[in-house]
Write a protein that holds these residues in place. Structure first.
Motif, PDB file in Angstrom:
ATOM      1  N   LEU A  22      32.959 -18.197  23.569  1.00 24.69           N
ATOM      2  CA  LEU A  22      31.977 -17.677  22.616  1.00 24.69           C
ATOM      3  C   LEU A  22      31.238 -16.448  23.141  1.00 24.69           C
ATOM      4  N   ALA A  23      31.545 -16.049  24.369  1.00 21.98           N
ATOM      5  CA  ALA A  23      30.899 -14.881  24.960  1.00 21.98           C
ATOM      6  C   ALA A  23      31.168 -13.629  24.121  1.00 21.98           C
ATOM      7  N   ASP A  24      30.122 -12.841  23.934  1.00 25.10           N
ATOM      8  CA  ASP A  24      30.234 -11.553  23.231  1.00 25.10           C
ATOM      9  C   ASP A  24      30.725 -11.701  21.795  1.00 25.10           C
ATOM     10  N   THR A  25      30.495 -12.850  21.189  1.00 23.74           N
ATOM     11  CA  THR A  25      30.812 -13.017  19.767  1.00 23.74           C
ATOM     12  C   THR A  25      29.532 -12.877  18.961  1.00 23.74           C
ATOM     13  N   GLU A  26      29.668 -12.987  17.645  1.00 31.27           N
ATOM     14  CA  GLU A  26      28.498 -12.877  16.770  1.00 31.27           C
ATOM     15  C   GLU A  26      27.659 -14.148  16.760  1.00 31.27           C
ATOM     16  N   HIS A  27      28.155 -15.209  17.375  1.00 31.46           N
ATOM     17  CA  HIS A  27      27.478 -16.495  17.337  1.00 31.46           C
ATOM     18  C   HIS A  27      26.430 -16.617  18.442  1.00 31.46           C
ATOM     19  N   GLN A  28      25.389 -17.422  18.162  1.00 31.18           N
ATOM     20  CA  GLN A  28      24.382 -17.757  19.151  1.00 31.18           C
ATOM     21  C   GLN A  28      24.625 -19.189  19.634  1.00 31.18           C
ATOM     22  N   VAL A  29      24.490 -19.401  20.938  1.00 29.35           N
ATOM     23  CA  VAL A  29      24.866 -20.685  21.532  1.00 29.35           C
ATOM     24  C   VAL A  29      23.724 -21.244  22.374  1.00 29.35           C
ATOM     25  N   ILE A  30      23.510 -22.539  22.254  1.00 31.55           N
ATOM     26  CA  ILE A  30      22.684 -23.269  23.208  1.00 31.55           C
ATOM     27  C   ILE A  30      23.603 -24.230  23.940  1.00 31.55           C
ATOM     28  N   ALA A  31      23.662 -24.087  25.250  1.00 28.96           N
ATOM     29  CA  ALA A  31      24.505 -24.934  26.089  1.00 28.96           C
ATOM     30  C   ALA A  31      23.635 -26.001  26.737  1.00 28.96           C
ATOM     31  N   LEU A  32      23.944 -27.259  26.473  1.00 31.58           N
ATOM     32  CA  LEU A  32      23.165 -28.374  27.006  1.00 31.58           C
ATOM     33  C   LEU A  32      23.967 -29.117  28.064  1.00 31.58           C
ATOM     34  N   SER A  33      23.358 -29.296  29.222  1.00 28.83           N
ATOM     35  CA  SER A  33      24.003 -30.034  30.300  1.00 28.83           C
ATOM     36  C   SER A  33      22.948 -30.410  31.319  1.00 28.83           C
ATOM     37  N   ARG A  34      23.169 -31.515  32.018  1.00 27.39           N
ATOM     38  CA  ARG A  34      22.244 -31.878  33.095  1.00 27.39           C
ATOM     39  C   ARG A  34      22.217 -30.794  34.161  1.00 27.39           C
ATOM     40  N   ASP A  35      23.345 -30.127  34.361  1.00 32.63           N
ATOM     41  CA  ASP A  35      23.454 -29.035  35.323  1.00 32.63           C
ATOM     42  C   ASP A  35      23.727 -27.750  34.560  1.00 32.63           C
ATOM     43  N   ALA A  36      22.704 -26.918  34.405  1.00 36.25           N
ATOM     44  CA  ALA A  36      22.861 -25.679  33.642  1.00 36.25           C
ATOM     45  C   ALA A  36      23.366 -24.531  34.488  1.00 36.25           C
ATOM     46  N   VAL A  37      23.507 -24.740  35.788  1.00 33.70           N
ATOM     47  CA  VAL A  37      23.858 -23.647  36.700  1.00 33.70           C
ATOM     48  C   VAL A  37      25.207 -22.999  36.378  1.00 33.70           C
ATOM     49  N   PRO A  38      26.286 -23.788  36.151  1.00 30.29           N
ATOM     50  CA  PRO A  38      27.582 -23.130  35.907  1.00 30.29           C
ATOM     51  C   PRO A  38      27.560 -22.151  34.742  1.00 30.29           C
ATOM     52  N   VAL A  39      26.981 -22.544  33.630  1.00 30.62           N
ATOM     53  CA  VAL A  39      26.937 -21.658  32.461  1.00 30.62           C
ATOM     54  C   VAL A  39      25.955 -20.519  32.679  1.00 30.62           C
ATOM     55  N   SER A  40      24.831 -20.805  33.318  1.00 31.42           N
ATOM     56  CA  SER A  40      23.855 -19.748  33.598  1.00 31.42           C
ATOM     57  C   SER A  40      24.486 -18.628  34.406  1.00 31.42           C
ATOM     58  N   GLY A  41      25.415 -18.992  35.276  1.00 32.58           N
ATOM     59  CA  GLY A  41      26.075 -18.007  36.119  1.00 32.58           C
ATOM     60  C   GLY A  41      26.992 -17.062  35.373  1.00 32.58           C
ATOM     61  N   LEU A  42      27.317 -17.392  34.116  1.00 30.45           N
ATOM     62  CA  LEU A  42      28.184 -16.523  33.325  1.00 30.45           C
ATOM     63  C   LEU A  42      27.442 -15.289  32.818  1.00 30.45           C
ATOM     64  N   GLY A  43      26.123 -15.349  32.778  1.00 29.45           N
ATOM     65  CA  GLY A  43      25.327 -14.204  32.362  1.00 29.45           C
ATOM     66  C   GLY A  43      25.558 -13.787  30.921  1.00 29.45           C
ATOM     67  N   LEU A  44      25.687 -14.732  30.023  1.00 30.86           N
ATOM     68  CA  LEU A  44      25.991 -14.428  28.625  1.00 30.86           C
ATOM     69  C   LEU A  44      24.718 -14.083  27.853  1.00 30.86           C
ATOM     70  N   THR A  45      24.778 -12.993  27.103  1.00 32.97           N
ATOM     71  CA  THR A  45      23.591 -12.552  26.365  1.00 32.97           C
ATOM     72  C   THR A  45      23.356 -13.378  25.102  1.00 32.97           C
ATOM     73  N   ASN A  46      24.409 -14.005  24.579  1.00 33.37           N
ATOM     74  CA  ASN A  46      24.268 -14.772  23.334  1.00 33.37           C
ATOM     75  C   ASN A  46      24.214 -16.270  23.587  1.00 33.37           C
ATOM     76  N   CYS A  47      23.941 -16.667  24.831  1.00 34.66           N
ATOM     77  CA  CYS A  47      23.911 -18.084  25.173  1.00 34.66           C
ATOM     78  C   CYS A  47      22.655 -18.412  25.955  1.00 34.66           C
ATOM     79  N   HIS A  48      21.965 -19.459  25.527  1.00 37.33           N
ATOM     80  CA  HIS A  48      20.804 -19.955  26.258  1.00 37.33           C
ATOM     81  C   HIS A  48      21.135 -21.317  26.837  1.00 37.33           C
ATOM     82  N   CYS A  49      20.921 -21.478  28.122  1.00 35.56           N
ATOM     83  CA  CYS A  49      21.234 -22.732  28.806  1.00 35.56           C
ATOM     84  C   CYS A  49      19.978 -23.576  28.945  1.00 35.56           C
TER      85      CYS A  49
END
Length: 227
Positions: A22-49
């Motif tokens: 979903l990176a760099d798409t028109e969609h907005q994403v909330i990623a939920l996980s006990r460990d947010a570090v892996p997704v946070s490391g992707l540096g995605l502008t349209n995703c909030h961890c």
């Protein structure tokens, strides 16, 4: 038009791959996980961890508060979090069974309750289930808690689809077969699945975005092999 998408269980496997797709798409994403570090490391502008344990009510309330403040609506909710214990039935501990159900069933129920006020007629809730929870499918020793919890998830999806068929959102489940993930390796050490996590993530996303045009209250097998 871009969608507001929430995905649980995003620290590894299919969930992690979905966020990447979903990176760099028109969609907005909330990623939920006990460990947010892996997704946070992707540096995605349209995703909030958001660090979130779906078995904890306080975490779920924080998610709802965030949505109310920043989004106002949710278009797609993908219940991807999963818990698996592979152990002979006679050796299963009560807390292991409970944890499996807390993640695979109760967490799904409670998060859905929190987010339903933000979802309308065109919304889509997708539960990531397993062929192990489908009546008549092949079953495997050691997966008592996991498979029975996925069976409960399937029934939950069917009931919610009926309850909300007039107001929405739509509810569907994907009963996955063998996918090369960490969870598969835990259940079947050494087994090599024909489908990668990224390939299945692409399928799940396409279904989440479009499947409610054709389905509601359905548990769809997505499997080419057994397991």
């Amino acid at each position: 038009m871009g969608k507001n998408i929430i995905i649980t269980g995003t620290s590894r496997g299919i969930g992690y791959q979905m966020v990447g797709l979903l990176a760099d798409t028109e969609h907005q994403v909330i990623a939920l996980s006990r460990d947010a570090v892996p997704v946070s490391g992707l540096g995605l502008t349209n995703c909030h961890c958001l660090p979130c344990d779906i078995t904890q009510k306080g975490d779920l309330i924080k998610v709802a508060d965030y949505i109310g403040e920043h989004w106002g609506r949710v278009d797609i909710l993908i219940h991807n979090s999963g818990n698996l214990v592979n152990k002979p039935f006679s050796q299963l501990k009560a807390e292991e069974i409970l944890q499996c159900y807390q993640v695979n069933v109760f967490g799904v129920m409670h998060l859905t309750q929190q987010l339903l006020p933000f979802m309308g007629k065109k919304g889509h809730v997708v539960g990531i289930s397993s062929m192990g929870g489908v009546q008549g499918s092949a079953k495997f020793p050691g997966l008592t808690a996991y498979s029975s919890s996925k069976g409960a998830l399937n029934t939950l999806i069917e009931v919610l689809a009926e309850e909300y068929k007039d107001s929405g959102p739509s509810f569907n489940g994907l009963a996955l077969g063998a996918v090369q993930t960490e969870m598969l390796e835990e259940a079947f050490p050494g087994y090599k699945a024909p489908i990668s996590a990224k390939e299945m993530a692409s399928f799940v996303l396409d279904f989440a975005l479009n499947g409610n045009r054709y389905y509601n209250g359905k548990i769809l097998p997505v499997s080419s092999t057994t397991p």
